[in-house]
Design a protein around this motif. Structure first.
Motif, PDB file in Angstrom:
ATOM      1  N   GLY A   1       0.814  -1.163   0.013  1.00  0.00           N
ATOM      2  CA  GLY A   1      -0.182  -0.093  -0.032  1.00  0.00           C
ATOM      3  C   GLY A   1       0.900   1.241   0.054  1.00  0.00           C
ATOM      4  O   GLY A   1       2.083   1.245  -0.321  1.00  0.00           O
ATOM      5  N   SER A   2       0.260   2.380   0.349  1.00  0.00           N
ATOM      6  CA  SER A   2       1.054   3.559   0.204  1.00  0.00           C
ATOM      7  C   SER A   2       1.864   4.021   1.257  1.00  0.00           C
ATOM      8  O   SER A   2       1.656   3.496   2.432  1.00  0.00           O
ATOM      9  N   ARG A   3       3.022   4.782   0.818  1.00  0.00           N
ATOM     10  CA  ARG A   3       3.612   5.045   1.793  1.00  0.00           C
ATOM     11  C   ARG A   3       3.462   6.281   2.734  1.00  0.00           C
ATOM     12  O   ARG A   3       3.586   6.615   3.694  1.00  0.00           O
ATOM     13  N   GLU A   4       2.291   7.063   2.158  1.00  0.00           N
ATOM     14  CA  GLU A   4       1.343   7.873   2.729  1.00  0.00           C
ATOM     15  C   GLU A   4       0.471   7.667   3.567  1.00  0.00           C
ATOM     16  O   GLU A   4      -0.431   8.308   3.878  1.00  0.00           O
ATOM     17  N   ALA A   5       0.213   6.573   3.912  1.00  0.00           N
ATOM     18  CA  ALA A   5      -0.782   5.672   4.659  1.00  0.00           C
ATOM     19  C   ALA A   5      -1.178   6.386   6.128  1.00  0.00           C
ATOM     20  O   ALA A   5      -0.523   7.106   6.535  1.00  0.00           O
ATOM     21  N   ASP A   6      -2.413   6.493   6.092  1.00  0.00           N
ATOM     22  CA  ASP A   6      -2.730   7.200   7.460  1.00  0.00           C
ATOM     23  C   ASP A   6      -2.821   6.201   8.647  1.00  0.00           C
ATOM     24  O   ASP A   6      -2.580   4.858   8.283  1.00  0.00           O
ATOM     25  N   ARG A   7      -3.333   6.656   9.777  1.00  0.00           N
ATOM     26  CA  ARG A   7      -3.244   6.058  11.058  1.00  0.00           C
ATOM     27  C   ARG A   7      -4.228   4.691  10.878  1.00  0.00           C
ATOM     28  O   ARG A   7      -3.744   3.579  11.237  1.00  0.00           O
ATOM     29  N   GLN A   8      -5.230   4.688  10.362  1.00  0.00           N
ATOM     30  CA  GLN A   8      -6.200   3.694  10.114  1.00  0.00           C
ATOM     31  C   GLN A   8      -5.490   2.651   9.267  1.00  0.00           C
ATOM     32  O   GLN A   8      -5.844   1.481   9.740  1.00  0.00           O
ATOM     33  N   GLY A   9      -4.862   3.173   8.179  1.00  0.00           N
ATOM     34  CA  GLY A   9      -4.533   2.109   7.208  1.00  0.00           C
ATOM     35  C   GLY A   9      -3.434   1.280   7.854  1.00  0.00           C
ATOM     36  O   GLY A   9      -3.244  -0.054   7.635  1.00  0.00           O
ATOM     37  N   THR A  10      -2.409   2.003   8.487  1.00  0.00           N
ATOM     38  CA  THR A  10      -1.321   1.329   8.874  1.00  0.00           C
ATOM     39  C   THR A  10      -1.662   0.388  10.229  1.00  0.00           C
ATOM     40  O   THR A  10      -1.424  -0.733  10.232  1.00  0.00           O
ATOM     41  N   ALA A  11      -2.818   0.715  10.831  1.00  0.00           N
ATOM     42  CA  ALA A  11      -3.226  -0.172  11.963  1.00  0.00           C
ATOM     43  C   ALA A  11      -3.809  -1.346  11.427  1.00  0.00           C
ATOM     44  O   ALA A  11      -3.567  -2.282  11.965  1.00  0.00           O
ATOM     45  N   PHE A  12      -4.723  -1.167  10.409  1.00  0.00           N
ATOM     46  CA  PHE A  12      -5.217  -2.160   9.662  1.00  0.00           C
ATOM     47  C   PHE A  12      -4.269  -3.191   8.953  1.00  0.00           C
ATOM     48  O   PHE A  12      -4.352  -4.656   9.281  1.00  0.00           O
ATOM     49  N   ALA A  13      -3.535  -3.007   8.382  1.00  0.00           N
ATOM     50  CA  ALA A  13      -2.174  -3.764   7.889  1.00  0.00           C
ATOM     51  C   ALA A  13      -1.611  -4.366   8.901  1.00  0.00           C
ATOM     52  O   ALA A  13      -1.177  -5.688   8.917  1.00  0.00           O
ATOM     53  N   SER A  14      -1.191  -3.719  10.182  1.00  0.00           N
ATOM     54  CA  SER A  14      -0.360  -4.226  10.969  1.00  0.00           C
ATOM     55  C   SER A  14      -1.218  -5.673  11.774  1.00  0.00           C
ATOM     56  O   SER A  14      -0.788  -6.677  12.167  1.00  0.00           O
ATOM     57  N   GLU A  15      -2.508  -5.224  11.803  1.00  0.00           N
ATOM     58  CA  GLU A  15      -3.454  -6.196  12.571  1.00  0.00           C
ATOM     59  C   GLU A  15      -3.568  -7.240  11.363  1.00  0.00           C
ATOM     60  O   GLU A  15      -3.507  -8.467  11.952  1.00  0.00           O
ATOM     61  N   LEU A  16      -3.779  -7.255  10.296  1.00  0.00           N
ATOM     62  CA  LEU A  16      -4.124  -8.422   9.444  1.00  0.00           C
ATOM     63  C   LEU A  16      -2.631  -9.153   9.214  1.00  0.00           C
ATOM     64  O   LEU A  16      -2.770 -10.345   9.435  1.00  0.00           O
ATOM     65  N   ALA A  17      -1.707  -8.309   9.382  1.00  0.00           N
ATOM     66  CA  ALA A  17      -0.265  -9.220   9.172  1.00  0.00           C
ATOM     67  C   ALA A  17       0.189  -9.923  10.730  1.00  0.00           C
ATOM     68  O   ALA A  17       0.321 -11.377  10.196  1.00  0.00           O
ATOM     69  N   ALA A  18      -0.407  -9.659  11.629  1.00  0.00           N
ATOM     70  CA  ALA A  18      -0.272 -10.136  12.783  1.00  0.00           C
ATOM     71  C   ALA A  18      -1.170 -11.430  12.890  1.00  0.00           C
ATOM     72  O   ALA A  18      -0.929 -12.710  13.200  1.00  0.00           O
ATOM     73  N   ASP A  19      -2.356 -11.535  12.284  1.00  0.00           N
ATOM     74  CA  ASP A  19      -3.300 -12.333  12.193  1.00  0.00           C
ATOM     75  C   ASP A  19      -2.832 -13.623  11.394  1.00  0.00           C
ATOM     76  O   ASP A  19      -2.954 -14.855  11.388  1.00  0.00           O
ATOM     77  N   LEU A  20      -2.499 -13.056  10.080  1.00  0.00           N
ATOM     78  CA  LEU A  20      -1.900 -14.007   9.114  1.00  0.00           C
ATOM     79  C   LEU A  20      -0.648 -14.795   9.717  1.00  0.00           C
ATOM     80  O   LEU A  20      -0.294 -16.225   9.595  1.00  0.00           O
ATOM     81  N   ALA A  21       0.387 -14.140  10.333  1.00  0.00           N
ATOM     82  CA  ALA A  21       1.591 -14.573  11.030  1.00  0.00           C
ATOM     83  C   ALA A  21       0.843 -15.519  12.031  1.00  0.00           C
ATOM     84  O   ALA A  21       1.749 -16.737  12.113  1.00  0.00           O
ATOM     85  N   GLY A  22       0.040 -15.323  12.823  1.00  0.00           N
ATOM     86  CA  GLY A  22      -0.364 -16.334  13.731  1.00  0.00           C
ATOM     87  C   GLY A  22      -0.833 -17.686  13.344  1.00  0.00           C
ATOM     88  O   GLY A  22      -0.844 -18.899  13.961  1.00  0.00           O
ATOM     89  N   HIS A  23      -1.295 -17.573  11.906  1.00  0.00           N
ATOM     90  CA  HIS A  23      -1.709 -18.883  11.317  1.00  0.00           C
ATOM     91  C   HIS A  23      -0.654 -19.406  10.357  1.00  0.00           C
ATOM     92  O   HIS A  23      -1.020 -20.176   9.355  1.00  0.00           O
ATOM     93  N   GLY A  24       0.555 -19.022  10.570  1.00  0.00           N
ATOM     94  CA  GLY A  24       1.670 -19.618   9.843  1.00  0.00           C
ATOM     95  C   GLY A  24       1.833 -18.890   8.498  1.00  0.00           C
ATOM     96  O   GLY A  24       2.624 -19.602   7.831  1.00  0.00           O
ATOM     97  N   VAL A  25       1.425 -17.797   8.251  1.00  0.00           N
ATOM     98  CA  VAL A  25       1.492 -17.359   6.735  1.00  0.00           C
ATOM     99  C   VAL A  25       2.545 -16.307   6.853  1.00  0.00           C
ATOM    100  O   VAL A  25       2.630 -15.415   7.714  1.00  0.00           O
TER     101      VAL A  25
END
Length: 205
Positions: free
Chosen positions: A45-69
């Protein structure tokens, strides 16, 4: 950094099989750490992402990682770095694909992220160690991000975002493409909404 660094050639054991889907796979892949051999998803996604976007990306990544992805991204500020850190903090693996050489600190101040990523997964580039981040390097980096992934999620992207090139390359490789909806009319929603209109899968969680 205290982690193993190697250079992989296309016919060598350990060269990522997914990269062979490219018409122009890297002639050499310089790797810090080890690329996990399992399911992987690109979050971009964007380098200029807002707080909501970065929070979503972080949470989704953590969920994926927790499932071995394994979470793959381009190491840029904004969505990319939020995704990398989310995977690391979620106890999983991430792969940082650089548009510069391993010896170049770009984005400036990224040493901590690279060290953490190499400990859990890998930092990779096809460029020699001291090659700077020239504009032409990033589309080539994006093709590696797309190829290393089993699916691609675009979180926030303006109409002319570089993340859209990763999405296009992923489509050409037959990778499933997902996009996160945003606020109607917001510049950072233009690219993702365009992808949704073109048939990308809606990603909300």
């Amino acid at each position: 950094m205290g982690v193993h660094q190697t250079t992989l050639l296309p016919l060598q054991h350990g060269y990522p099989r997914r990269l062979r889907d490219l018409t122009d796979p890297p002639e050499a892949l310089h790797v810090l750490g080890a690329i996990p051999d399992g399911p992987s998803v690109a979050l971009v996604g964007s380098r200029e992402a807002d707080r909501q976007g970065t929070a979503f990306a972080s949470e989704l990544a953590a969920d994926l990682a927790g499932h071995g992805v394994t979470v793959v991204s381009g190491g840029a500020r904004g969505i990319d770095q939020a995704a990398h850190w989310g995977a690391i903090e979620g106890g999983g693996a991430t792969v940082v694909v650089l548009g510069c050489g391993l010896a170049v600190d770009y984005p400036k101040g990224s040493a901590e992220l690279r060290e953490a990523a190499a400990a859990s997964g890998a930092v990779v580039t096809e460029l020699e160690a001291d090659v700077p981040p020239r504009p032409g390097n990033f589309p080539r980096r994006n093709r590696i991000v797309a190829a290393l992934s089993d699916a691609i999620v675009v979180v926030q992207a303006a109409a002319r975002s570089g993340a859209l090139s990763t999405a296009r390359l992923g489509r050409e490789l037959g990778r499933p493409l997902l996009a996160v909806p945003g606020l109607p009319g917001a510049p950072l929603s233009a690219g993702t909404h365009g992808l949704l209109r073109e048939g990308a899968i809606l990603a909300e969680s």
